[in-house]
Design a protein around this motif. Structure first.
Motif, short mmCIF file in Angstrom:
data_model
loop_
_atom_site.label_atom_id
_atom_site.label_comp_id
_atom_site.label_asym_id
_atom_site.label_seq_id
_atom_site.Cartn_x
_atom_site.Cartn_y
_atom_site.Cartn_z
N PRO A 39 0.52 -1.46 -0.52
CA PRO A 39 0.04 -0.31 -0.05
C PRO A 39 1.02 0.83 0.34
CG PRO A 39 -0.61 -1.58 1.53
CD PRO A 39 0.25 -1.88 1.09
N GLU A 77 -3.19 -4.21 -9.96
CA GLU A 77 -3.10 -4.50 -8.79
C GLU A 77 -3.07 -2.92 -8.11
OE1 GLU A 77 -1.79 -6.14 -6.48
OE2 GLU A 77 -1.52 -8.35 -7.61
N HIS A 81 -6.34 -0.96 -5.06
CA HIS A 81 -6.16 0.25 -3.21
C HIS A 81 -7.53 0.47 -2.96
CE1 HIS A 81 -1.46 -2.09 -2.81
NE2 HIS A 81 -1.29 -2.02 -3.69
#
Length: 516
Positions: A39, A77, A81
């Motif tokens: 993250p 990906e 988030h």
């Protein structure tokens, strides 16, 4: 890594991705695909307009293979988030992703990532749902599903069955759902009627005939050719001998039955020819009609496997063997049509017994499937142990084991009437012996046939017998059984009565029931 280190790593990767050195860009995208799950790193990379850079690489349409696969992986990906809204995705990006899905032949890794991105768009943005729907064709999705299902079946076989790992309930349910969706791909053919005027479809029937009878050199005369085709179609077991295309107008099973027949004829040609010729050459009214059987069997298999029905929530009833072969459905049919032919012979069935045979075959298949064979070879072994005689034995055993048959009143009644029934059977057999029968006299085959008669005396103590000049018309003991053609049959039906140490009376019974 600290935030500073993360920001520095993100800046360096972005610079390498923007460079014109292909090898450096590829290595940078590989590294980015790994780091994007973090993250903190993702936030730093996105703040540097990294997602826009990846989107432009995709929109350019100049990247393929590994380069494109790692780009799509990193993009997905980063978007997962939730830092950037999916609503900001451009239409050109959507079109480019959709183009990968709509291509008939596309790398599996790119296809999987493209589908995942489109799924995320649909789930996270109402406005993107309509845009995606405009770009994706259902036909292409079905085509990709067929390829993906084959790949998943193979993977399942390799990693789950051979690995001997226990299957948890959730995995079992997913496999069940996959199985249902796989079989539902057959629904379109199952519900498609044959068009008797479609020459391409009629050519499939011609091919079935050619493979069976090798009739490439047809007679020149139209009438002769028509007559020959009608005869061959009858031998193939079609209901409509003149126009067998009419046999495939009922749905289900529609054209799916013809697909199965053609697969058998092409892939298992020896088996197909043996089944057709073995039955078409018989003259005893016991021939098994291949065409009619194949059509009804296809309908039955569709019912057993519930083709066209939606998956049930919480159900995990999957069959491992359907994940072990790319053409599992067709191979399953080939195994079952051979079973049907074998059972037909075991039952000595005629056309009037068709429905009875199909009922037995359905029971054989459902019992075998309930044992969950792990492969088609295991299925064959299970079916070999479920002969017609075994099915009868199982039925009798199950009836006797039912609660009603084991209840005290039934047991008491059975014990009470059993002596009376046994005495009745004894008297019937004695009466039959007292009536007597005529038997063929065993001897030199070249001699003229002679017969002799034997009966039990009324006091049940003496056997009366003597020679006959010829067989009396209508004699009870002389049905067609004297036309025994094989020594094996004679041995099975022969028995003797020893009444003197040096002499015996030798008999050949009419059939196995008379022997018993």
């Amino acid at each position: 890594m600290s935030n500073y280190q993360q920001a520095r790593a993100a800046r360096q990767l972005l610079e390498r991705i923007q460079s014109h050195v292909i090898d450096a860009r590829l290595e940078a995208l590989k590294e980015l695909a790994k780091l994007s799950a973090d993250p903190t790193f993702a936030a730093e990379f996105i703040n540097m307009e990294g997602i826009g850079t990846l989107a432009r690489l995709v929109e350019s349409g100049t990247h393929f293979g590994e380069m494109l696969a790692f780009t799509l992986t990193a993009f997905l990906e980063l978007m997962d988030h939730g830092i950037v809204s999916w609503d900001l995705i451009s239409l050109s990006f959507i079109k480019q992703i959709a183009s990968y899905v709509n291509q008939p032949m596309v790398d599996v890794s790119i296809l999987q990532r493209s589908l995942a991105i489109l799924e995320s768009m649909v789930l996270n943005s109402h406005s993107l749902y309509h845009r995606v729907a405009q770009e994706i064709t259902v036909g292409q999705l079905i085509g990709h599903l067929q390829v993906t299902v084959g790949y998943l079946r193979f993977s399942f076989f390799q990693h789950v069955i051979r690995g001997n790992r226990p299957i948890k309930a959730e995995m079992a349910h997913q496999l069940y759902v996959l199985q249902v969706l796989t079989f539902n791909l057959l629904e379109e053919r199952m519900m498609t009627k044959m068009d008797p005027n479609d020459q391409a479809q009629r050519d499939i029937i011609f091919e079935l005939r050619r493979i069976a009878f090798d009739g490439e050199n047809d007679p020149t005369g139209t009438e002769k050719r028509k007559a020959m085709y009608t005869k061959d179609y009858k031998m193939l077991g079609f209901t409509n001998h003149v126009n067998p295309a009419m046999d495939f107008t009922q749905t289900p099973p529609g054209m799916l039955a013809l697909d199965n027949m053609l697969y058998l004829a092409k892939v298992h040609q020896d088996t197909y020819i043996r089944i057709v010729l073995e039955n078409s050459s018989r003259e005893d009214k016991h021939e098994c009609p291949f065409g009619r059987c194949a059509i009804e069997l296809t309908r039955m298999l569709c019912e057993i496997l519930q083709v066209g029905e939606l998956p049930n929530e919480g159900c995990n009833d999957y069959h491992p063997m359907f994940f072990t072969h790319d053409r599992a459905w067709e191979e399953f049919f080939c195994v079952c049509i051979q079973l049907l032919n074998k059972t037909w012979k075991e039952m000595r069935a005629t056309a009037e017994d068709f429905n009875k045979v199909m009922q037995v075959v359905r029971e054989q298949i459902t019992r075998a499937l309930a044992m969950k064979p792990a492969s088609l070879d295991q299925l064959k072994n299970k079916l070999r142990g479920l002969s017609y005689s075994e099915i009868l034995r199982l039925r009798q055993s199950e009836r006797m084991s039912q609660d009603d048959f084991q209840s005290p009143p039934i047991i008491e009644l059975r014990e009470r009437i059993q002596p009376e029934i046994l005495e009745l059977i004894k008297q019937q057999r004695l009466n039959r012996l007292c009536e007597g029968s005529c038997f063929r006299k065993l001897g030199n085959r070249r001699r003229q046939e002679k017969f002799w008669f034997c009966r039990l005396s009324l006091n049940h103590k003496v056997l009366h017998y003597g020679d006959l000049e010829e067989s009396p018309q209508g004699e009870v003991g002389l049905p067609k059984l004297f036309a025994l053609k094989q020594n094996k049959e004679v041995l099975e039906l022969a028995f003797s009565v020893l009444y003197d140490p040096d002499e015996t009376l030798n008999f050949v019974a009419p059939n196995k029931y008379e022997v018993s």
